[in-house]
Motif scaffolding. Structure first.
Motif, PDB file in Angstrom:
ATOM      1  N   TRP A 183      29.632  34.275  47.716  1.00  0.00           N
ATOM      2  CA  TRP A 183      29.026  32.944  47.803  1.00  0.00           C
ATOM      3  C   TRP A 183      28.526  32.486  46.442  1.00  0.00           C
ATOM      4  CZ3 TRP A 183      29.564  29.709  51.727  1.00  0.00           C
ATOM      5  CH2 TRP A 183      29.900  30.238  52.982  1.00  0.00           C
ATOM      6  N   ARG A 184      27.938  33.405  45.693  1.00  0.00           N
ATOM      7  CA  ARG A 184      27.480  33.051  44.355  1.00  0.00           C
ATOM      8  C   ARG A 184      28.671  32.796  43.435  1.00  0.00           C
ATOM      9  NH1 ARG A 184      23.855  37.526  41.730  1.00  0.00           N
ATOM     10  NH2 ARG A 184      22.729  37.104  43.694  1.00  0.00           N
ATOM     11  N   ASN A 185      29.709  33.599  43.574  1.00  0.00           N
ATOM     12  CA  ASN A 185      30.892  33.429  42.731  1.00  0.00           C
ATOM     13  C   ASN A 185      31.616  32.121  43.013  1.00  0.00           C
ATOM     14  OD1 ASN A 185      30.520  35.894  41.451  1.00  0.00           O
ATOM     15  ND2 ASN A 185      31.686  37.013  42.991  1.00  0.00           N
ATOM     16  N   LEU A 186      31.506  31.656  44.254  1.00  0.00           N
ATOM     17  CA  LEU A 186      32.158  30.402  44.614  1.00  0.00           C
ATOM     18  C   LEU A 186      31.645  29.237  43.775  1.00  0.00           C
ATOM     19  CD1 LEU A 186      34.160  29.082  46.577  1.00  0.00           C
ATOM     20  CD2 LEU A 186      32.300  28.822  48.216  1.00  0.00           C
ATOM     21  N   LEU A 187      30.429  29.369  43.246  1.00  0.00           N
ATOM     22  CA  LEU A 187      29.830  28.318  42.428  1.00  0.00           C
ATOM     23  C   LEU A 187      30.218  28.415  40.960  1.00  0.00           C
ATOM     24  CD1 LEU A 187      26.233  28.314  43.978  1.00  0.00           C
ATOM     25  CD2 LEU A 187      28.154  26.824  44.546  1.00  0.00           C
ATOM     26  N   GLN A 188      30.968  29.470  40.599  1.00  0.00           N
ATOM     27  CA  GLN A 188      31.384  29.598  39.213  1.00  0.00           C
ATOM     28  C   GLN A 188      32.320  28.456  38.813  1.00  0.00           C
ATOM     29  OE1 GLN A 188      33.039  33.445  38.320  1.00  0.00           O
ATOM     30  NE2 GLN A 188      31.307  34.564  39.226  1.00  0.00           N
ATOM     31  N   ARG A 189      32.309  28.149  37.531  1.00  0.00           N
ATOM     32  CA  ARG A 189      33.086  27.019  37.030  1.00  0.00           C
ATOM     33  C   ARG A 189      34.577  27.156  37.316  1.00  0.00           C
ATOM     34  NH1 ARG A 189      32.684  22.971  33.196  1.00  0.00           N
ATOM     35  NH2 ARG A 189      34.588  22.516  32.023  1.00  0.00           N
ATOM     36  N   LYS A 190      35.122  28.368  37.192  1.00  0.00           N
ATOM     37  CA  LYS A 190      36.561  28.551  37.367  1.00  0.00           C
ATOM     38  C   LYS A 190      37.015  28.330  38.804  1.00  0.00           C
ATOM     39  CE  LYS A 190      36.467  33.607  38.012  1.00  0.00           C
ATOM     40  NZ  LYS A 190      36.997  34.888  37.484  1.00  0.00           N
ATOM     41  N   LYS A 217      45.726  25.581  36.844  1.00  0.00           N
ATOM     42  CA  LYS A 217      45.717  25.640  35.383  1.00  0.00           C
ATOM     43  C   LYS A 217      46.675  24.616  34.775  1.00  0.00           C
ATOM     44  CE  LYS A 217      45.665  29.038  31.637  1.00  0.00           C
ATOM     45  NZ  LYS A 217      44.258  28.814  31.293  1.00  0.00           N
ATOM     46  N   GLN A 218      47.698  24.228  35.511  1.00  0.00           N
ATOM     47  CA  GLN A 218      48.653  23.241  35.031  1.00  0.00           C
ATOM     48  C   GLN A 218      48.237  21.802  35.366  1.00  0.00           C
ATOM     49  OE1 GLN A 218      51.560  23.749  33.272  1.00  0.00           O
ATOM     50  NE2 GLN A 218      51.017  25.898  33.054  1.00  0.00           N
ATOM     51  N   HIS A 219      47.207  21.637  36.200  1.00  0.00           N
ATOM     52  CA  HIS A 219      46.803  20.308  36.656  1.00  0.00           C
ATOM     53  C   HIS A 219      46.054  19.566  35.546  1.00  0.00           C
ATOM     54  CE1 HIS A 219      44.580  17.273  39.084  1.00  0.00           C
ATOM     55  NE2 HIS A 219      45.671  17.304  39.811  1.00  0.00           N
ATOM     56  N   ILE A 253      39.283  25.951  33.977  1.00  0.00           N
ATOM     57  CA  ILE A 253      39.844  27.300  33.964  1.00  0.00           C
ATOM     58  C   ILE A 253      40.174  27.686  32.528  1.00  0.00           C
ATOM     59  CG2 ILE A 253      41.672  28.811  34.832  1.00  0.00           C
ATOM     60  CD1 ILE A 253      42.001  26.887  37.182  1.00  0.00           C
ATOM     61  N   GLY A 254      39.444  28.678  32.003  1.00  0.00           N
ATOM     62  CA  GLY A 254      39.684  29.137  30.651  1.00  0.00           C
ATOM     63  C   GLY A 254      40.731  30.238  30.599  1.00  0.00           C
ATOM     64  N   ASP A 255      41.202  30.540  29.413  1.00  0.00           N
ATOM     65  CA  ASP A 255      42.226  31.578  29.249  1.00  0.00           C
ATOM     66  C   ASP A 255      41.704  32.955  29.643  1.00  0.00           C
ATOM     67  OD1 ASP A 255      44.058  29.743  28.361  1.00  0.00           O
ATOM     68  OD2 ASP A 255      43.519  29.986  26.247  1.00  0.00           O
ATOM     69  N   GLY A 256      40.399  33.165  29.550  1.00  0.00           N
ATOM     70  CA  GLY A 256      39.847  34.477  29.882  1.00  0.00           C
ATOM     71  C   GLY A 256      39.390  34.626  31.317  1.00  0.00           C
ATOM     72  N   ASP A 257      39.571  33.558  32.131  1.00  0.00           N
ATOM     73  CA  ASP A 257      39.088  33.629  33.514  1.00  0.00           C
ATOM     74  C   ASP A 257      39.939  34.528  34.385  1.00  0.00           C
ATOM     75  OD1 ASP A 257      36.899  31.989  33.163  1.00  0.00           O
ATOM     76  OD2 ASP A 257      38.049  30.146  33.537  1.00  0.00           O
ATOM     77  N   TYR A 258      41.227  34.649  34.069  1.00  0.00           N
ATOM     78  CA  TYR A 258      42.147  35.483  34.846  1.00  0.00           C
ATOM     79  C   TYR A 258      42.913  36.385  33.880  1.00  0.00           C
ATOM     80  CZ  TYR A 258      41.115  32.155  38.540  1.00  0.00           C
ATOM     81  OH  TYR A 258      40.478  31.379  39.463  1.00  0.00           O
ATOM     82  N   GLY A 284      63.072  24.992  40.767  1.00  0.00           N
ATOM     83  CA  GLY A 284      63.358  24.288  39.538  1.00  0.00           C
ATOM     84  C   GLY A 284      62.170  24.072  38.634  1.00  0.00           C
ATOM     85  N   ASP A 285      60.932  24.312  39.148  1.00  0.00           N
ATOM     86  CA  ASP A 285      59.737  24.143  38.340  1.00  0.00           C
ATOM     87  C   ASP A 285      59.341  25.485  37.755  1.00  0.00           C
ATOM     88  OD1 ASP A 285      59.548  21.458  38.965  1.00  0.00           O
ATOM     89  OD2 ASP A 285      58.486  21.905  40.831  1.00  0.00           O
ATOM     90  N   SER A 286      58.768  25.442  36.566  1.00  0.00           N
ATOM     91  CA  SER A 286      58.341  26.662  35.901  1.00  0.00           C
ATOM     92  C   SER A 286      56.852  26.564  35.600  1.00  0.00           C
ATOM     93  CB  SER A 286      59.120  26.862  34.605  1.00  0.00           C
ATOM     94  OG  SER A 286      58.663  28.018  33.943  1.00  0.00           O
ATOM     95  N   TYR A 287      56.107  27.609  35.986  1.00  0.00           N
ATOM     96  CA  TYR A 287      54.683  27.673  35.746  1.00  0.00           C
ATOM     97  C   TYR A 287      54.381  28.972  35.033  1.00  0.00           C
ATOM     98  CZ  TYR A 287      54.803  24.334  39.604  1.00  0.00           C
ATOM     99  OH  TYR A 287      55.091  23.292  40.423  1.00  0.00           O
ATOM    100  N   LYS A 288      53.443  28.907  34.127  1.00  0.00           N
ATOM    101  CA  LYS A 288      53.101  30.125  33.410  1.00  0.00           C
ATOM    102  C   LYS A 288      51.605  30.188  33.191  1.00  0.00           C
ATOM    103  CE  LYS A 288      54.351  33.029  29.506  1.00  0.00           C
ATOM    104  NZ  LYS A 288      55.197  33.195  28.299  1.00  0.00           N
ATOM    105  N   VAL A 289      51.033  31.389  33.397  1.00  0.00           N
ATOM    106  CA  VAL A 289      49.627  31.627  33.141  1.00  0.00           C
ATOM    107  C   VAL A 289      49.517  32.832  32.232  1.00  0.00           C
ATOM    108  CG1 VAL A 289      47.419  32.236  34.129  1.00  0.00           C
ATOM    109  CG2 VAL A 289      48.883  30.675  35.326  1.00  0.00           C
TER     110      VAL A 289
END
Length: 360
Positions: free
Chosen positions: A112-119, A330-332, A339-344, A355-360
């Motif tokens: 519940w506390r984590n749900l409030l995190q920015r990411k 992250k693509q939106h 969502i920062g680069d270090g969040d995941y 046909g779509d390509s997504y990258k994280v």
């Protein structure tokens, strides 16, 4: 548990069961109303124990999911179950993803506390706004009080109950359309098309009622063609809801939450839905008396707002595995800023679907 290519259709099976139940209840109510002596309502009320018994007995034989088995440390059983579900001998890639997600979720002590995190801001927003908007489409006004509403606008008692049966049938058929199209056309298309369709129908119904009733609520003799026109547009409205906000209001929240916050986020999603279901049900009759035809314009305004919200803020989620759903956020254009680069740090995945390509 469902393969991501068919996740939408299989998930909407839940909504289809609900719509079939609503239709069955409407048919029974129509039949019980013809019982002489006025005691048919007791059968309608008591009949609710039948599905309650089915649910209770069914829960005793409900099978476990691979996710649940992994969470409880039964990995061998989970692998066997996953092989059986997929019909494949090699499920190592998916199984390893599930184990990794489970290990990550165990490190989370305060969901519940984590749900409030920015990411997690995108997921938190959708967990609140989607069920909020779903109830403010006005569908519960139609489905809860269809006989009252139709009787109010000039239908007889039997005709009002029959109209409820008709709208219930449309609800079922349109949900089948959603099952067919959700994994082909996508969630966003159905949301947007359904929203526009509902908005147009609500405006037309409001105009029809305003012309015939005015503000005093006395229609006089209601022509048959006029009554048919009102029912027709209400049915088109119900169809628009049943292949968009009805099933997708449950589907989309269920597939966007990471495992580490899924229990808390789903609980919040259902709670918001139930709270606004209760509030709309309680205030509907008062609103109908005071707003009259304006009631449809009231809900139409929210349909317009929610359609704009979906257009700008909800990315497409079809054909994306739940474990990689962070990719679409992250693509939106808007949610990427949360969502920062270090969040995941453990996700370095390139996913290609349709046909779509997504990258994280």
């Amino acid at each position: 548990m469902a393969p991501y290519k068919f996740r939408g259709a299989l998930n909407i099976g839940f909504q289809l069961s609900i719509t079939i139940g609503i239709l069955a209840a409407s048919i029974l109510n129509y039949g019980f109303a013809k019982i002489k002596g006025g005691w048919g309502w007791r059968l309608s009320l008591g009949g609710a124990m039948v599905p309650a018994l089915i649910i209770t007995i069914g829960s005793l034989v409900l099978p476990e999911t691979p996710n649940s088995m992994i969470e409880r440390g039964h990995q061998d059983k989970a692998r066997t179950k996953l092989m059986r579900i997929r019909g494949l001998a090699n499920v190592d890639e998916e199984f390893n993803d599930l184990v990794a997600a489970s290990d990550a979720s165990r490190q989370v002590e305060h969901p519940w506390r984590n749900l409030l995190q920015r990411k997690y801001r995108p997921q938190l927003t959708m967990a609140i706004m989607i069920p909020f908007f779903q109830q403010l489409t006005g569908i519960n006004v139609i489905m809860f009080y269809a006989p009252v509403l139709f009787k109010t606008i000039g239908f007889g008692s039997d005709a009002a109950l029959m109209s409820a049966v008709i709208t219930g049938g449309v609800n079922v058929l349109a949900t089948v359309v959603s099952i067919y199209g959700v994994d082909k056309w996508g969630r966003r298309f159905l949301f947007l098309e359904g929203g526009i369709q509902m908005l147009v129908c609500q405006v037309v119904v409001a105009i029809c009622i305003a012309i015939k009733f005015g503000v005093d609520g006395t229609p006089g003799e209601l022509p048959r063609w006029y009554a048919i026109l009102v029912v027709l547009f209400i049915c088109i409205y119900v169809a628009g809801f049943a292949w968009s906000w009805g099933p997708l209001g449950w589907l989309v929240p269920s597939e966007i939450f990471p495992l580490e916050i899924r229990s808390a986020a789903q609980s919040l999603n259902v709670s918001v839905n139930m709270v606004f279901t209760f509030l709309v049900a309680q205030i509907f009759l008062t609103m109908l008396c005071h707003l009259k035809f304006g009631l449809f314009l009231f809900f139409g305004f929210f349909v317009m707002v929610m359609t704009v919200f979906i257009y700008f803020f909800l990315p497409e989620t079809k054909n994306i595995p739940i474990e990689e759903m962070v990719i679409v956020w992250k693509q939106h254009w808007f949610w990427c800023r949360f969502i920062g680069d270090g969040d995941y740090p453990n996700r370095n995945v390139e996913l290609k679907k349709g046909g779509d390509s997504y990258k994280v």
